[in-house]
Design a protein around this motif. Structure first.
Motif, PDB file in Angstrom:
ATOM      1  N   LEU A   1       0.917  -1.306   0.167  1.00 49.03           N
ATOM      2  CA  LEU A   1      -0.154   0.222  -0.245  1.00 49.03           C
ATOM      3  C   LEU A   1       0.777   1.320  -0.029  1.00 49.03           C
ATOM      4  N   SER A   2       0.009   2.174  -0.466  1.00 42.56           N
ATOM      5  CA  SER A   2       1.183   3.460  -0.462  1.00 42.56           C
ATOM      6  C   SER A   2       1.314   4.093   0.715  1.00 42.56           C
ATOM      7  N   GLY A   3       2.574   4.404   0.881  1.00 47.06           N
ATOM      8  CA  GLY A   3       3.033   5.234   2.223  1.00 47.06           C
ATOM      9  C   GLY A   3       3.449   3.936   3.352  1.00 47.06           C
ATOM     10  N   PHE A   4       3.538   2.842   3.152  1.00 50.55           N
ATOM     11  CA  PHE A   4       3.901   1.802   3.910  1.00 50.55           C
ATOM     12  C   PHE A   4       5.327   1.982   4.179  1.00 50.55           C
ATOM     13  N   VAL A   5       5.901   1.978   5.294  1.00 55.87           N
ATOM     14  CA  VAL A   5       7.285   2.106   5.513  1.00 55.87           C
ATOM     15  C   VAL A   5       8.019   0.962   6.131  1.00 55.87           C
ATOM     16  N   SER A   6       7.648   0.374   7.059  1.00 56.16           N
ATOM     17  CA  SER A   6       7.795  -0.900   7.713  1.00 56.16           C
ATOM     18  C   SER A   6       6.786  -1.489   8.797  1.00 56.16           C
ATOM     19  N   ALA A   7       6.937  -2.953   9.027  1.00 55.45           N
ATOM     20  CA  ALA A   7       6.164  -3.149  10.066  1.00 55.45           C
ATOM     21  C   ALA A   7       7.010  -4.285  11.106  1.00 55.45           C
ATOM     22  N   THR A   8       6.769  -4.276  12.268  1.00 60.38           N
ATOM     23  CA  THR A   8       7.487  -5.263  13.374  1.00 60.38           C
ATOM     24  C   THR A   8       6.506  -5.823  14.099  1.00 60.38           C
ATOM     25  N   ILE A   9       6.490  -7.177  14.070  1.00 58.69           N
ATOM     26  CA  ILE A   9       5.544  -7.889  14.892  1.00 58.69           C
ATOM     27  C   ILE A   9       6.085  -8.477  16.155  1.00 58.69           C
ATOM     28  N   HIS A  10       5.668  -8.372  17.150  1.00 57.10           N
ATOM     29  CA  HIS A  10       6.312  -8.790  18.708  1.00 57.10           C
ATOM     30  C   HIS A  10       5.288  -9.747  19.159  1.00 57.10           C
ATOM     31  N   LYS A  11       5.767 -10.788  19.720  1.00 53.14           N
ATOM     32  CA  LYS A  11       4.769 -11.958  20.709  1.00 53.14           C
ATOM     33  C   LYS A  11       5.378 -11.621  22.266  1.00 53.14           C
ATOM     34  N   SER A  12       4.644 -11.461  22.822  1.00 50.30           N
ATOM     35  CA  SER A  12       4.795 -11.218  24.484  1.00 50.30           C
ATOM     36  C   SER A  12       5.212 -12.670  25.063  1.00 50.30           C
ATOM     37  N   ALA A  13       5.949 -12.461  25.891  1.00 48.88           N
ATOM     38  CA  ALA A  13       6.465 -13.736  26.649  1.00 48.88           C
ATOM     39  C   ALA A  13       5.272 -14.410  27.470  1.00 48.88           C
ATOM     40  N   ASP A  14       4.405 -13.881  27.836  1.00 48.30           N
ATOM     41  CA  ASP A  14       3.296 -14.458  28.638  1.00 48.30           C
ATOM     42  C   ASP A  14       2.060 -15.021  27.773  1.00 48.30           C
ATOM     43  N   GLY A  15       2.244 -14.975  26.498  1.00 46.90           N
ATOM     44  CA  GLY A  15       1.598 -15.592  25.597  1.00 46.90           C
ATOM     45  C   GLY A  15       0.113 -14.762  25.211  1.00 46.90           C
ATOM     46  N   VAL A  16      -0.167 -13.909  25.810  1.00 39.80           N
ATOM     47  CA  VAL A  16      -1.298 -13.123  25.780  1.00 39.80           C
ATOM     48  C   VAL A  16      -1.562 -11.948  24.886  1.00 39.80           C
ATOM     49  N   ARG A  17      -0.456 -11.476  24.190  1.00 40.99           N
ATOM     50  CA  ARG A  17      -0.234 -10.144  23.533  1.00 40.99           C
ATOM     51  C   ARG A  17       0.649 -10.350  22.344  1.00 40.99           C
TER      52      ARG A  17
END
Length: 107
Positions: A42-58
């Motif tokens: 999509l126009s304007g997208f720069v970056s994305a970083t996806i993180h999982k929490s250690a507790d498994g709920v986020r």
């Protein structure tokens, strides 16, 4: 590699999703797929970083867009919303726009 800097004039969306632990990996996979197939094109997208929490709920999605208008256009894009519908069935989210105030690291 993405550089986080207050000198970068981008809009940052930090979206924290809450899920049942058994859905954390599924949600992560869904966000990666949405980013790979749609968001990054999509126009304007720069970056994305996806993180999982250690507790498994986020799962946190830290995404950057060139301008607020680009981000708002993504939110109305039918392809993007098609990815988000099934995500909303398994997760609650808390999304906000941020600006980088400072970035520090060890040299």
């Amino acid at each position: 590699m993405t550089t986080i800097s207050k000198d970068n004039k981008v809009v940052t969306l930090i979206n924290v999703f809450t899920v049942e632990p058994e859905n954390q990996q599924k949600l992560t996979d869904m966000l990666v797929e949405a980013t790979e197939k749609t968001m990054k094109n999509l126009s304007g997208f720069v970056s994305a970083t996806i993180h999982k929490s250690a507790d498994g709920v986020r799962v946190a999605n830290y995404s950057r867009w060139r301008r607020r208008d680009d981000l708002e256009a993504m939110l109305k894009n039918p392809e993007a919303t098609a990815h988000m519908k099934p995500i909303m069935k398994i997760a609650k989210f808390d999304a906000h726009l941020y600006e980088v105030v400072e970035s520090m690291s060890v040299s």
